[in-house]
Design a protein around this motif. Structure first.
Motif, PDB file in Angstrom:
ATOM      1  N   ALA A   1      42.003  -8.991  -6.264  1.00 51.91           N
ATOM      2  CA  ALA A   1      41.028 -10.059  -6.467  1.00 51.91           C
ATOM      3  C   ALA A   1      41.473 -10.934  -7.636  1.00 51.91           C
ATOM      4  O   ALA A   1      41.931 -10.436  -8.663  1.00 51.91           O
ATOM      5  N   THR A   2      41.346 -12.237  -7.483  1.00 56.23           N
ATOM      6  CA  THR A   2      41.658 -13.160  -8.564  1.00 56.23           C
ATOM      7  C   THR A   2      40.394 -13.430  -9.375  1.00 56.23           C
ATOM      8  O   THR A   2      39.321 -12.861  -9.115  1.00 56.23           O
ATOM      9  N   ASN A   3      40.510 -14.313 -10.345  1.00 55.08           N
ATOM     10  CA  ASN A   3      39.352 -14.695 -11.158  1.00 55.08           C
ATOM     11  C   ASN A   3      38.359 -15.549 -10.395  1.00 55.08           C
ATOM     12  O   ASN A   3      37.225 -15.751 -10.847  1.00 55.08           O
ATOM     13  N   VAL A   4      38.772 -16.071  -9.237  1.00 56.96           N
ATOM     14  CA  VAL A   4      37.898 -16.949  -8.445  1.00 56.96           C
ATOM     15  C   VAL A   4      37.160 -16.108  -7.404  1.00 56.96           C
ATOM     16  O   VAL A   4      37.797 -15.371  -6.646  1.00 56.96           O
ATOM     17  N   PRO A   5      35.838 -16.188  -7.344  1.00 61.88           N
ATOM     18  CA  PRO A   5      35.081 -15.409  -6.364  1.00 61.88           C
ATOM     19  C   PRO A   5      35.595 -15.632  -4.938  1.00 61.88           C
ATOM     20  O   PRO A   5      35.915 -16.762  -4.555  1.00 61.88           O
ATOM     21  N   LYS A   6      35.741 -14.565  -4.196  1.00 56.17           N
ATOM     22  CA  LYS A   6      36.180 -14.452  -2.801  1.00 56.17           C
ATOM     23  C   LYS A   6      37.609 -14.942  -2.546  1.00 56.17           C
ATOM     24  O   LYS A   6      38.008 -15.128  -1.404  1.00 56.17           O
ATOM     25  N   VAL A   7      38.392 -15.114  -3.596  1.00 53.90           N
ATOM     26  CA  VAL A   7      39.801 -15.474  -3.454  1.00 53.90           C
ATOM     27  C   VAL A   7      40.668 -14.305  -3.926  1.00 53.90           C
ATOM     28  O   VAL A   7      40.501 -13.808  -5.051  1.00 53.90           O
ATOM     29  N   PHE A   8      41.590 -13.875  -3.082  1.00 57.40           N
ATOM     30  CA  PHE A   8      42.465 -12.744  -3.349  1.00 57.40           C
ATOM     31  C   PHE A   8      43.916 -13.208  -3.253  1.00 57.40           C
ATOM     32  O   PHE A   8      44.208 -14.255  -2.685  1.00 57.40           O
ATOM     33  N   ALA A   9      44.832 -12.426  -3.810  1.00 60.08           N
ATOM     34  CA  ALA A   9      46.254 -12.783  -3.784  1.00 60.08           C
ATOM     35  C   ALA A   9      47.091 -11.536  -3.612  1.00 60.08           C
ATOM     36  O   ALA A   9      46.782 -10.474  -4.175  1.00 60.08           O
ATOM     37  N   ALA A  10      48.172 -11.649  -2.833  1.00 56.92           N
ATOM     38  CA  ALA A  10      49.045 -10.508  -2.586  1.00 56.92           C
ATOM     39  C   ALA A  10      50.445 -10.994  -2.224  1.00 56.92           C
ATOM     40  O   ALA A  10      50.665 -12.169  -1.926  1.00 56.92           O
TER      41      ALA A  10
ATOM     42  N   ALA B   1      36.607  -4.423   2.382  1.00 64.34           N
ATOM     43  CA  ALA B   1      35.541  -3.782   1.596  1.00 64.34           C
ATOM     44  C   ALA B   1      34.635  -4.824   0.951  1.00 64.34           C
ATOM     45  O   ALA B   1      33.410  -4.639   0.863  1.00 64.34           O
ATOM     46  N   TYR B   2      35.223  -5.931   0.498  1.00 64.20           N
ATOM     47  CA  TYR B   2      34.437  -7.021  -0.094  1.00 64.20           C
ATOM     48  C   TYR B   2      33.461  -7.601   0.937  1.00 64.20           C
ATOM     49  O   TYR B   2      32.298  -7.884   0.625  1.00 64.20           O
ATOM     50  N   LEU B   3      33.929  -7.746   2.161  1.00 66.52           N
ATOM     51  CA  LEU B   3      33.104  -8.357   3.205  1.00 66.52           C
ATOM     52  C   LEU B   3      32.060  -7.411   3.769  1.00 66.52           C
ATOM     53  O   LEU B   3      30.956  -7.826   4.134  1.00 66.52           O
ATOM     54  N   MET B   4      32.406  -6.121   3.862  1.00 63.33           N
ATOM     55  CA  MET B   4      31.564  -5.164   4.596  1.00 63.33           C
ATOM     56  C   MET B   4      30.911  -4.112   3.709  1.00 63.33           C
ATOM     57  O   MET B   4      30.069  -3.345   4.177  1.00 63.33           O
ATOM     58  N   GLY B   5      31.296  -4.058   2.422  1.00 66.20           N
ATOM     59  CA  GLY B   5      30.744  -3.041   1.541  1.00 66.20           C
ATOM     60  C   GLY B   5      31.526  -1.742   1.538  1.00 66.20           C
ATOM     61  O   GLY B   5      31.360  -0.913   0.649  1.00 66.20           O
TER      62      GLY B   5
END
Length: 487
Positions: free
Chosen positions: A442-451, A477-481
């Motif tokens: 997860a990045t510092n921006v909500p709902k933005v990830f990097a890989a 996991a972020y989307l579904m818990g």
């Protein structure tokens, strides 16, 4: 293991190559893969060592002893199930991965390691031949949407994993075909692009949508980066349209050579030479940069430099010389000192065997030319003391050069993409994101990830696949818990 004494009975058998004088005439793959019997004997060499260091040596943690044993028993269908449980694309890694798993093989302490890479290659090729590689269509859809930006191995792996658990995934690529550097950076003679195409067909059947020619962020591309975008999409539009965004672009900004004469015609970044060549092989028109009859100098001793060597030989270069700034490595590693880690030793690629002069501890001082075109290169020998480079007095020399290719690696991802999303960067200008814990990738921006290379920096295909898979689990996991995807 099925053959507990196999490592004592059977020698390592490497994959073969088509003869250099034949393979330089074409851009097809030329590796002669192991047949069933040879793969069986290679699998028999896996020695039931108790602690399989190969598993940790492999970035995707392939369950290597299990599929070795299954190949020994000729249970190929079970072998591909085990292999696919950790690796989405073994046809890529089985061809172009440098095989850190083999460096970690316990048998390699005092013998030749098991040919793990060749076994992997044999398993996946048989699986495709037998029709065992089928789409894994999700049983239900979640209604969640994910944008994956960048279609290299990290993006492809993440997109496939997320689609298989029911998310609607759109994979964005700025160039005109999917695959990232698999498609355009790696020559066809090392990885034929039909391998990517058939995976794309599988992913489409699983629900992945591909959008090519779309640049996310802004059209501000640094020099040396090929960009076929026909459309620019803002970061905000993706944030508005999708429930999560995963950034998986590559580390594309090439390292430059700031010496006098750098501006001369005939001096190019490696990918300015390799990408158009792959497009030419795909039928997209002639590569404007030619090595035919030229004296070619490749600066940089890594895989990209090797690819420049192989491509120059296929053009029909008059000569090819490759320089490396670092000293020449030893021909054999000090196994007691380095095992099970990746050893520093002299590595000669198939491209080098096709014709190349190699030299180490060489620094370029200047490029010279006539009428605006490069004609020569001035270099100096260097020595390393206490980690510092010093020029050797009186060691300057010059070489004729009609084409100079800069293959010195890549420094960071395209900054405009990260800037568009407001993603923080680390000291190396990569996307800043951890790899452990609930907020992994997860990045510092909500709902933005990097890989992948965008987060990790320049690395291997197998590391990109690992990060794509792990990031997919975090996004799920972020989307579904919670997530049932493997880590």
């Amino acid at each position: 293991m099925g053959k507990a004494t196999g490592f004592l009975e059977f020698p390592r058998q490497n994959e073969g190559y088509e003869a250099p004088e034949k393979r330089v005439r074409h851009y097809k793959e030329f590796v002669l893969a192991l047949d069933d019997q040879a793969a069986k004997l290679q699998g028999a060499r896996c020695m039931d060592c108790g602690i399989p260091f190969c598993n940790n040596g492999c970035p995707v943690n392939n369950i290597i002893p299990d599929f070795n044993d299954l190949v020994y028993r000729q249970d190929w269908k079970s072998a591909i199930e085990v292999l696919h449980s950790t690796n989405n694309f073994p046809e890529f890694t089985g061809r172009i991965c440098p095989a850190p798993c083999e460096a970690a093989c316990t048998l390699g302490i005092n013998d030749e390691p098991v040919g793990i890479k060749s076994i992997e290659h044999a398993i996946i090729d048989k699986a495709w031949e037998e029709g065992w590689v089928e789409p894994q269509v999700p049983a239900h859809k979640t209604g969640k949407t994910v944008a994956v930006v960048g279609s290299g191995p990290a993006g492809m792996a993440a997109a496939q994993q997320l689609a298989r658990v029911g998310h609607d995934v759109t994979l964005f690529e700025k160039n005109d075909r999917i695959g990232g550097l698999l498609r355009y950076g790696i020559p066809d003679f090392k990885l034929e692009k039909t391998l990517i195409d058939r995976r794309m067909a599988q992913m489409q059947a699983e629900g992945v949508t591909f959008r090519t020619g779309v640049l996310v962020g802004s059209d501000n591309m640094p020099a040396g980066i090929v960009n076929d975008a026909r459309e620019v999409v803002s970061a905000q539009s993706l944030l508005d349209q999708f429930d999560a965004v995963l950034l998986t672009g590559g580390s594309e900004v090439p390292r430059d050579l700031p010496v006098p004469g750098r501006e001369l015609k005939g001096v190019h970044y490696a990918l300015e030479f390799l990408i158009p060549q792959n497009k030419e092989v795909a039928g997209d028109g002639k590569n404007p940069i030619r090595a035919d009859g030229k004296h070619v100098i490749v600066i940089g001793g890594g895989d990209t430099g090797s690819d420049c060597v192989g491509t120059s030989n296929r053009h029909g270069a008059a000569s090819v010389t490759q320089f490396e700034l670092l000293p020449q490595p030893p021909e054999s590693e000090n196994k007691p000192l380095v095992w099970p880690y990746w050893p520093i030793k002299l590595r000669t690629s198939s491209s080098h065997e096709e014709g190349c002069e190699r030299d180490w501890s060489v620094a370029t001082k200047a490029l010279t030319g006539e009428n605006g075109k490069v004609t020569g290169l001035t270099a100096v020998r260097v020595e390393w003391k206490d980690g510092r480079m010093q020029e050797v007095a009186g060691s300057e020399f010059t070489l004729k050069a009609d084409l100079v290719l800069l293959a010195m690696g890549f420094t960071n991802p395209v900054g405009s993409v990260l800037e568009a999303f407001g993603v923080d960067r680390d000291a190396r200008q990569n996307a800043k994101a951890a790899t452990e814990g609930e907020q992994a990738y997860a990045t510092n921006v909500p709902k933005v990830f990097a890989a992948g290379d965008m987060r990790r920096g320049q690395s291997l295909v197998v590391w990109a696949i690992r990060e794509g898979r792990q990031a997919a689990r975090t996004v799920d996991a972020y989307l579904m818990g919670h997530s049932e995807l493997p880590r």
